[in-house]
Design an enzyme around this catalytic site. Structure first.
Site, PDB file in Angstrom:
ATOM      1  N   CYS A  87       6.500  -6.588   7.375  1.00 29.47           N
ATOM      2  CA  CYS A  87       7.504  -5.969   8.244  1.00 29.47           C
ATOM      3  C   CYS A  87       7.985  -7.002   9.256  1.00 29.47           C
ATOM      4  O   CYS A  87       7.230  -7.899   9.653  1.00 29.47           O
ATOM      5  CB  CYS A  87       6.900  -4.758   8.957  1.00 29.47           C
ATOM      6  SG  CYS A  87       8.111  -3.738   9.842  1.00 29.47           S
ATOM      7  N   GLY A 125       7.084  -1.541   6.146  1.00 30.06           N
ATOM      8  CA  GLY A 125       8.454  -2.017   6.221  1.00 30.06           C
ATOM      9  C   GLY A 125       9.417  -1.049   6.887  1.00 30.06           C
ATOM     10  O   GLY A 125       9.095   0.113   7.149  1.00 30.06           O
ATOM     11  N   GLU A 126      10.604  -1.558   7.189  1.00 33.37           N
ATOM     12  CA  GLU A 126      11.707  -0.796   7.770  1.00 33.37           C
ATOM     13  C   GLU A 126      12.715  -0.498   6.663  1.00 33.37           C
ATOM     14  O   GLU A 126      13.411  -1.397   6.184  1.00 33.37           O
ATOM     15  CB  GLU A 126      12.369  -1.603   8.893  1.00 33.37           C
ATOM     16  CG  GLU A 126      13.726  -1.093   9.363  1.00 33.37           C
ATOM     17  CD  GLU A 126      13.729   0.366   9.777  1.00 33.37           C
ATOM     18  OE1 GLU A 126      14.447   1.155   9.117  1.00 33.37           O
ATOM     19  OE2 GLU A 126      13.025   0.722  10.750  1.00 33.37           O
ATOM     20  N   ASN A 184      -3.804   6.061  15.710  1.00 34.68           N
ATOM     21  CA  ASN A 184      -4.833   5.726  14.734  1.00 34.68           C
ATOM     22  C   ASN A 184      -5.277   4.287  14.943  1.00 34.68           C
ATOM     23  O   ASN A 184      -4.500   3.356  14.733  1.00 34.68           O
ATOM     24  CB  ASN A 184      -4.286   5.898  13.315  1.00 34.68           C
ATOM     25  CG  ASN A 184      -3.918   7.338  13.022  1.00 34.68           C
ATOM     26  OD1 ASN A 184      -4.745   8.229  13.143  1.00 34.68           O
ATOM     27  ND2 ASN A 184      -2.666   7.574  12.648  1.00 34.68           N
ATOM     28  N   GLU A 196       0.827  -1.204   0.000  1.00 33.22           N
ATOM     29  CA  GLU A 196       0.000   0.000   0.000  1.00 33.22           C
ATOM     30  C   GLU A 196       0.864   1.257   0.000  1.00 33.22           C
ATOM     31  O   GLU A 196       1.935   1.299   0.611  1.00 33.22           O
ATOM     32  CB  GLU A 196      -0.933   0.000   1.221  1.00 33.22           C
ATOM     33  CG  GLU A 196      -1.996  -1.086   1.134  1.00 33.22           C
ATOM     34  CD  GLU A 196      -2.991  -1.038   2.276  1.00 33.22           C
ATOM     35  OE1 GLU A 196      -4.175  -1.331   2.024  1.00 33.22           O
ATOM     36  OE2 GLU A 196      -2.598  -0.717   3.415  1.00 33.22           O
ATOM     37  N   CYS A 224       3.602   8.719   0.799  1.00 34.09           N
ATOM     38  CA  CYS A 224       4.145   7.802   1.795  1.00 34.09           C
ATOM     39  C   CYS A 224       4.415   6.469   1.111  1.00 34.09           C
ATOM     40  O   CYS A 224       3.479   5.781   0.684  1.00 34.09           O
ATOM     41  CB  CYS A 224       3.166   7.642   2.947  1.00 34.09           C
ATOM     42  SG  CYS A 224       3.774   6.603   4.287  1.00 34.09           S
ATOM     43  N   SER A 272      12.247   7.336   7.431  1.00 40.00           N
ATOM     44  CA  SER A 272      11.894   7.052   8.816  1.00 40.00           C
ATOM     45  C   SER A 272      12.370   5.658   9.202  1.00 40.00           C
ATOM     46  O   SER A 272      12.101   4.690   8.494  1.00 40.00           O
ATOM     47  CB  SER A 272      10.379   7.152   9.011  1.00 40.00           C
ATOM     48  OG  SER A 272      10.019   6.778  10.334  1.00 40.00           O
ATOM     49  N   CYS A 321       6.101  -3.813  15.868  1.00 44.70           N
ATOM     50  CA  CYS A 321       5.775  -2.740  16.814  1.00 44.70           C
ATOM     51  C   CYS A 321       4.335  -2.927  17.271  1.00 44.70           C
ATOM     52  O   CYS A 321       3.423  -3.087  16.440  1.00 44.70           O
ATOM     53  CB  CYS A 321       5.983  -1.376  16.174  1.00 44.70           C
ATOM     54  SG  CYS A 321       7.697  -1.054  15.688  1.00 44.70           S
ATOM     55  N   SER A 368      11.350   6.781  14.601  1.00 38.92           N
ATOM     56  CA  SER A 368      10.108   6.307  15.202  1.00 38.92           C
ATOM     57  C   SER A 368      10.411   5.981  16.670  1.00 38.92           C
ATOM     58  O   SER A 368      10.827   4.870  16.999  1.00 38.92           O
ATOM     59  CB  SER A 368       9.622   5.060  14.435  1.00 38.92           C
ATOM     60  OG  SER A 368       8.321   4.693  14.804  1.00 38.92           O
ATOM     61  N   LEU A 369      10.212   6.955  17.544  1.00 33.01           N
ATOM     62  CA  LEU A 369      10.715   6.878  18.924  1.00 33.01           C
ATOM     63  C   LEU A 369       9.688   6.279  19.885  1.00 33.01           C
ATOM     64  O   LEU A 369       9.864   5.173  20.382  1.00 33.01           O
ATOM     65  CB  LEU A 369      11.130   8.274  19.379  1.00 33.01           C
ATOM     66  CG  LEU A 369      11.854   8.361  20.727  1.00 33.01           C
ATOM     67  CD1 LEU A 369      13.176   7.609  20.687  1.00 33.01           C
ATOM     68  CD2 LEU A 369      12.076   9.817  21.120  1.00 33.01           C
ATOM     69  N   HIS A 370       8.671   7.057  20.236  1.00 33.36           N
ATOM     70  CA  HIS A 370       7.477   6.599  20.946  1.00 33.36           C
ATOM     71  C   HIS A 370       7.646   6.287  22.428  1.00 33.36           C
ATOM     72  O   HIS A 370       6.652   6.022  23.115  1.00 33.36           O
ATOM     73  CB  HIS A 370       6.852   5.378  20.251  1.00 33.36           C
ATOM     74  CG  HIS A 370       6.706   5.539  18.787  1.00 33.36           C
ATOM     75  ND1 HIS A 370       6.012   6.590  18.217  1.00 33.36           N
ATOM     76  CD2 HIS A 370       7.207   4.817  17.734  1.00 33.36           C
ATOM     77  CE1 HIS A 370       6.072   6.505  16.896  1.00 33.36           C
ATOM     78  NE2 HIS A 370       6.802   5.447  16.588  1.00 33.36           N
ATOM     79  N   CYS A 386      -1.160   6.956   9.677  1.00 35.78           N
ATOM     80  CA  CYS A 386       0.097   6.431  10.201  1.00 35.78           C
ATOM     81  C   CYS A 386      -0.151   5.191  11.052  1.00 35.78           C
ATOM     82  O   CYS A 386      -0.965   5.201  11.970  1.00 35.78           O
ATOM     83  CB  CYS A 386       0.781   7.511  11.033  1.00 35.78           C
ATOM     84  SG  CYS A 386       2.360   7.025  11.716  1.00 35.78           S
ATOM     85  N   CYS A 407       1.357  -0.858  15.794  1.00 35.64           N
ATOM     86  CA  CYS A 407       1.342  -0.654  14.338  1.00 35.64           C
ATOM     87  C   CYS A 407       0.664  -1.813  13.625  1.00 35.64           C
ATOM     88  O   CYS A 407       1.012  -2.987  13.818  1.00 35.64           O
ATOM     89  CB  CYS A 407       2.789  -0.501  13.836  1.00 35.64           C
ATOM     90  SG  CYS A 407       2.914  -0.247  12.057  1.00 35.64           S
TER      91      CYS A 407
END
Length: 410
Positions: free
Chosen positions: A144, A208-209, A339, A124, A137, A240, A148, A262-264, A382, A151
């Protein structure tokens, strides 16, 4: 109301048959100039002395004019166009579905043909229109590996890395659909001005990373930022990462784009839960890599992404810890309201809580915009990307296996 488009309807620009419907041939999309020259010479299409000139012609047609059919390269002889088409493809992926959110966000489900003994795969890509800019994006992997916990994409297992061709194809196809290439009937020199582009920015924030697919992402982004082609400024390209520390310095040195982390979370215990790669590359190593990022300055800040999870990481103490963690790093902190997606156990922080969190960070001297959720109604926001078809295929396989077991029992 969100829309799913009938892709047989009139489009901004006509597109040829997608590559999935064509014979398997190597693509010229995603090749560097030396690689393209080598491919042309190796196929016996051009002699070595002509290769540089032919590559320059092809580069213009592919990345300035945006053609996806050799037949449209009008300053190349008809015989040579036919020969190119016999050996190579420049076709777009199949668009399985195009959805338009009630806020104007678009999401495409792309299908790419098999690689070797593999099967077709789907990913996507999301386009977010904003005042004065449009952001695409882009995905770098099918699925992935990072899992996470907040996610949606992380619930889909990694199928494979995308190639540079497939990464660029997302940008090229989006520009096709948005009418963002020069009209094919205008003179060859016509180029869409940078300020008039619908896709002005790209972010490697899709499925993905990116840093687990470093070489292909690097090739794709260097082509996207090439001044004689797609010509996107590296200041308008953001990669990212969830924290693949060994590749962060290389990103700055070899690609030179803007960096987002991508901290969080502000401590290892919580980040181990939210972003499990933290167990391999803990915060002290990640922050050290950020401090040493090549080109880091007030003009080239690192963006730290922080998803706001109710009663998890949204307290005033968390805000204080975040400011302390990033002290001295030129940074912007994007606060992302969570989200929701089917099956998640997390909730979005209350809006009042998010605003208090942002106020504290702003008062500490950091820009902390609250990202407006876009495309939630089509699961395009996101953390929401995941191929619906992958879930369906898994369900169908399980059903088929159950039927086979039942049949064997009889």
């Amino acid at each position: 109301m969100a829309l799913s488009l009938d892709l047989t309807a009139e489009k901004p620009r006509p597109s040829p048959a997608p590559r999935a419907a064509q014979a398997e041939k190597p693509s010229l999309i995603g090749l560097s100039r030396p690689e393209m020259a080598e491919a042309l010479i190796g196929a016996g299409i051009v002699p070595e002395r002509q290769a540089k000139m032919r590559v320059q012609q092809l580069w213009h047609w592919l990345y300035v004019r945006g053609v996806s059919d050799f037949a449209e390269m009008f300053n190349i002889s008809k015989d040579l166009r036919a020969t190119l088409a016999k050996h190579f493809t420049i076709a777009r992926p199949e668009i399985v579905e195009e959805q338009i959110s009630n806020d104007g966000t678009r999401k495409w489900l792309f299908r790419f043909p098999p690689r070797g003994a593999g099967r077709p795969v789907e990913i996507e890509t999301v386009y977010i229109p904003e005042e004065g800019r449009g952001t695409l994006c882009i995905s770098s992997q099918v699925g992935c590996t990072l899992t996470c916990s907040f996610c949606h994409t992380g619930t889909q297992k990694l199928v494979r890395n995308l190639t540079a061709e497939e990464i660029l194809a997302q940008l090229l196809t989006a520009r096709d659909r948005l009418g963002d290439f020069p009209d094919r009937d205008t003179p060859d020199g016509a180029i869409v001005p940078a300020e008039g582009r619908k896709v002005s920015n790209i972010v490697m924030m899709g499925m993905g990373e990116p840093l687990y697919n470093f070489e292909e992402v690097k090739k794709a982004l260097l082509i996207a930022s090439d001044g004689d082609g797609l010509s996107l400024s590296k200041r308008r390209i953001t990669l990212s990462t969830s924290g693949v520390v060994p590749e962060i310095a290389r990103t700055g040195e070899e690609i030179g784009v803007m960096l987002a982390i991508s901290l969080h979370a502000t401590n290892d215990d919580l980040r181990d839960l939210l972003v499990p790669i933290n167990k391999k590359f803990p915060l002290k190593d990640l922050i050290a890599a950020c401090r040493g990022y090549p080109g880091l300055s007030n003009a080239r800040r690192i963006t730290f992404e922080y998803v706001m999870l109710k009663d998890v990481n949204d307290s005033l103490d968390d805000a204080k810890a975040l400011v302390q963690l990033l002290k001295g790093i030129p940074a912007k902190i994007n606060l992302i309201p969570f989200n929701p997606w089917p099956g998640t156990n997390y909730q979005c922080s209350d809006w009042e809580t998010i605003e208090k969190f942002a106020d504290y960070i702003n008062n500490a001297g950091y820009a902390s915009p609250i990202r407006t959720p876009r495309g939630r109604d089509i699961l395009a926001a996101c953390g929401q990307l995941k191929s619906e078809s992958e879930r369906l295929k898994k369900h169908e396989r399980l059903a088929l296996e159950a039927m086979m077991i039942a049949g064997h029992g009889d």
